[in-house]
Write an enzyme that holds these catalytic residues in place. Structure first.
Site, short mmCIF file in Angstrom:
data_model
loop_
_atom_site.label_atom_id
_atom_site.label_comp_id
_atom_site.label_asym_id
_atom_site.label_seq_id
_atom_site.Cartn_x
_atom_site.Cartn_y
_atom_site.Cartn_z
N ASP A 479 116.02 48.68 67.43
CA ASP A 479 116.07 48.48 65.98
C ASP A 479 115.30 49.58 65.25
O ASP A 479 114.50 50.31 65.85
CB ASP A 479 115.47 47.10 65.66
CG ASP A 479 116.12 46.46 64.45
OD1 ASP A 479 116.69 47.19 63.61
OD2 ASP A 479 116.04 45.22 64.34
N ASP A 549 123.32 42.87 59.04
CA ASP A 549 122.53 41.64 59.12
C ASP A 549 123.25 40.49 58.44
O ASP A 549 122.79 39.35 58.50
CB ASP A 549 121.16 41.84 58.46
CG ASP A 549 120.14 42.36 59.46
OD1 ASP A 549 120.42 42.33 60.66
OD2 ASP A 549 119.05 42.79 59.02
C1 GLA Z 1 116.54 43.57 61.87
C2 GLA Z 1 117.79 43.33 62.67
C3 GLA Z 1 117.93 41.87 62.98
C4 GLA Z 1 116.71 41.37 63.72
C5 GLA Z 1 115.47 41.68 62.91
C6 GLA Z 1 114.21 41.36 63.69
O1 GLA Z 1 116.67 43.06 60.58
O2 GLA Z 1 118.90 43.82 62.02
O3 GLA Z 1 119.09 41.63 63.75
O4 GLA Z 1 116.63 42.01 64.97
O5 GLA Z 1 115.40 43.03 62.52
O6 GLA Z 1 113.08 41.64 62.98
#
Ligand code: GLA
Length: 741
Positions: A479, A549
């Site tokens: 990420d 997301d």
């Molecule tokens: C980001 C990712 C999510 C999740 C969060 C965790 O927003 O896109 O899928 O992994 O971080 O903090």
């Protein structure tokens, strides 16, 4: 042979199966662009295609050559300050402060295949049986700077990949202020610019605007390719649709600040530049050093945007994605993020893992919060060791338990980040990107590590390696949850600070390269707060990426539809989540959520252990169904049928078709139901016109040409006469189209 060179006339004709790209050496060794478009015949020279008129109020090359006006010719890689006032492909500042250069053609070479670039993600043809590469060398004798323009022709996917490489053979340093990867001067401006714009949770929505006079640009200065814009851009004739018409596609194999620019000049020629964004870039090129730009991908078709997307998808599969993942079906996973967020222990996770096994899911991914003492987003980034309060037996035992149940195990990392509340920060506060004596701007309570410093990358590599080995890890979700501010490296001298954005990205690539080489069996998924780094640079290392997301089915339709123009389904991480949806509060049927998520790397993102028995049964069926058709969903040829970006956006549909045209799966989604609905037909694509098909095991059979041209009649789903009315808002209907036996 894909590259035809006429040495007498110094013409270069790059041919793919359906396209031609032509340039030639003009007076004074300047490269002039001749043509890019539908394939035309090879000829010794193309002077007739280069006809131009003497233009008033336009500089001449010299007193003796009043009609050689470089501002009025279509150039291959243009300079600055010598009479062409359009934006240049490059700028080089020399020791006396001048930015005037004079690159002249020197020689060329053609080789088979395509070598990978060092330190940058790139296309390849390792077997050297597909592509051909042309390198044209130009030199500026005064400063002994060499410019190599590289072109690789991938004939069968109708793709040309370009890059530039500057080599300093002189005795003094020069500074590159701009170094684009590709320039294309199109002869007119009758194009729509099609871009994919958005924001967090609403990535890659299609925006189509006619070109107008002057500059128009898509770019990023966030040190990520960004949620807001995407480096993929198309130029389409105004009447071009998914099904028909001329369209060019451009992309950059890069994950940092980019620029895709089109400049329509006074005579309506359109200059396209694709490359690193010069706004946040500079590079000191010392004697005996070289600077290689990232690669730009160019493609063209006369047959509409579906064709363009398909040729790009085929191209990435063959020549960009790690060969190991070519057509490798991606595991069905369950991820605990939306199920638990930071609030979990092994006791809470194990029921999810066990339930996953019962439902046929193949992998458990433990998301954010397993390390340091991270109970919210305020701490522990950089401390990549397990939180024993949550996982008392340690991460390796937890991984063993998952593996013992017969599931693969994946872990979330955010390698580029640091929290102030972390052991890493206590030890190395200077590793955090900041500008001395200035405020450090947080985003999501976190900061970024200085990946331009090799020792930082080394440290993170070692920490991650340890966890990968201890857990026998199968999968990493990498990420990157913030953009960079106060960009500065305390390890770089003052006059090299503008190198930092590119050096940062090179550091990211370095870590990716080391990890993917050392652990070739780990599947990587890239992520940046959802789809903030959904680009080809990432795809080279991580064949899949979390698309957004936003997991709401109605919103995801648009994200995935937009994304599909430039990227294959196998790249799009797409999961079923709980309702009411976390991002929109919307309630959509489980069936629709799955029907949307099926068109990608599929999984679940909810507490499956808490579902009702009926829901569990439904999920079990979905998993079994997806396994049966996964190859088709992930790697089938995708045809977009009805766009959610057209009209009121109430309907979207698309179809995937297998290579033999024997099986296809079409899905039609509807947002809101309308009373007394008009008759609807689904006009399918990609079928064999001469084969007969059944739809959802129908008794009737239909010829492919009927289904494509007359369409499939689909009645309304809503039954006005039913005693119990069923909501058909946010509905989806799936059509299994199989060749009749
Ligand atoms: C980001 C990712 C999510 C999740 C969060 C965790 O927003 O896109 O899928 O992994 O971080 O903090």
């Amino acid at each position: 042979m894909a590259i035809h060179v006429d040495e007498t006339h110094q013409t270069f004709h790059l041919q793919t199966d359906h396209t031609s790209y032509i340039f030639q050496v003009l007076a004074h060794g300047i490269l002039g662009q001749v043509y890019y478009g539908k394939k035309i015949h090879v000829e010794p020279q193309y002077n007739h295609l280069l006809k131009r008129e003497l233009k008033t109020a336009t500089p001449a090359y010299s007193l003796d050559e009043p009609d050689f006006q470089i501002g009025a010719i279509r150039q291959e890689y243009s300079d600055t300050g010598t009479g062409d006032y359009r934006r240049p492909a490059y700028q080089v500042t020399q020791s006396n402060g001048s930015r005037i250069t004079d690159f002249q053609y020197d020689h060329y070479e053609v080789v088979s295949g395509k070598k990978r670039l060092k330190g940058l993600p790139s296309t390849f043809d390792d077997t050297e049986d597909d592509a051909e590469t042309l390198t044209v060398h130009l030199t500026d004798d005064l400063i002994q700077l060499e410019l190599e323009l590289n072109y690789t022709v991938f004939p069968h996917q109708d793709v040309i990949v370009r890059s530039a490489n500057f080599k300093n053979h002189g005795t003094e340093s020069v500074t590159l202020n701009a170094a684009h990867s590709a320039q294309l001067d199109l002869p007119d401006k009758q194009y729509d610019l099609v871009q994919f714009a958005g924001t967090w949770a609403r990535e890659r929505h299609l925006v189509r605007t006619p070109l107008r006079a002057g500059l128009q640009a898509i770019d990023s200065v966030r040190t990520t390719s960004s949620h807001q814009e995407n480096p993929f851009m198309m130029l389409a004739r105004p009447n071009t649709t998914d099904d028909a018409g001329e369209v060019f596609g451009f992309n950059l194999i890069y994950s940092g600040d980019f620029l895709d620019q089109v400049e329509v000049d006074q005579w309506n020629t359109s200059r396209v530049l694709v490359g690193i964004n010069p706004d946040e870039f500079e590079w000191q090129l010392e004697p005996a050093k070289e600077f290689q730009t990232p690669e730009a991908v160019m493609t063209y078709t006369a047959d509409g945007m579906n064709q363009l997307s398909q040729q790009l998808a085929a191209f990435y599969e063959e020549h960009l994605v790690n060969a190991k993942y070519k057509r490798m079906e991606r595991p069905i996973l369950v991820n605990n993020w939306e199920a638990t967020y930071f609030d979990f222990t092994d006791k809470k996770l194990m029921p999810i893992v066990k339930q996953a096994k019962k439902l046929g899911i193949e992998m458990f991914v433990l998301d954010d919060g397993w390390f340091g003492h991270r109970n919210d987003d305020k701490s522990s980034l950089g401390d990549w060791f397990a939180d024993l309060k949550k996982l008392p037996k340690g991460i390796s035992t937890f991984a063993d338990e998952v593996h013992d149940l017969g599931l693969k195990f994946g872990l979330w990392f955010e390698p580029e980040m640091i929290s102030i509340d972390s052991k890493l920060y206590q030890k190395h506060p200077d590793w955090m990107i900041h500008t001395p004596k200035r405020r450090a701007t947080p985003e999501r309570n976190q900061y970024v590590l200085d990946f331009s410093r090799p020792e930082v990358v080394d440290y993170i590599y070692k920490m991650m390696s340890k966890v990968i080995k201890e857990t026998k890890l199968d999968y990493i979700k990498w990420d990157m949850n913030r953009y960079i501010t106060e960009m500065y490296s305390t390890a770089l001298p003052a006059d090299r600070q503008l190198e930092m954005p590119h050096r940062y990205i090179l550091g990211v690539y370095n870590l990716y390269a080391r990890l993917t080489q050392a652990y070739p069996d780990v599947l990587f998924e890239s992520c940046a707060s959802g789809g903030g780094r959904f680009d080809l640079g990432m795809m080279y290392y991580a064949p899949q990426a979390w698309a957004s997301d936003d997991t709401d089915a109605a919103e995801r339709m648009k994200v995935q539809f937009g994304t599909s123009y430039g990227y294959p389904q196998s790249m799009m991480g797409s999961h079923v989540s709980a309702v009411p949806n976390e991002q929109t509060g919307r309630i959509t049927p489980l069936e629709t959520r799955a029907n949307v998520a099926f068109y990608g790397a599929f999984g679940y993102e909810l507490d499956i252990s808490k579902m009702s028995d009926a829901e569990k049964q439904a999920v079990k069926k979905q998993v079994a169904f997806y396994k049966q058709h996964r190859a088709l969903y992930q790697f089938g040829k995708l045809y977009r049928l009805d766009s959610p970006f057209n009209g009121d956006g109430n309907v979207m549909s698309w179809v995937v078709v297998d290579d033999d045209q024997d099986h296809a799966i079409a899905t039609r989604y509807q947002l809101l139901n309308h009373p007394n609905a008009p008759y609807e037909r689904l006009y399918l694509r990609g079928l064999d016109p001469d084969k007969q098909y059944r739809v959802n095991d129908s008794d009737e059979t239909y010829y492919g040409d009927e289904l494509m041209n007359a369409g499939l009649f689909i009645g309304s789903e809503f039954d006005e006469d039913a005693d119990v009315k069923k909501s058909v808002d946010f509905s989806s209907r799936r059509f299994m189209i199989d060749v009749a036996k």
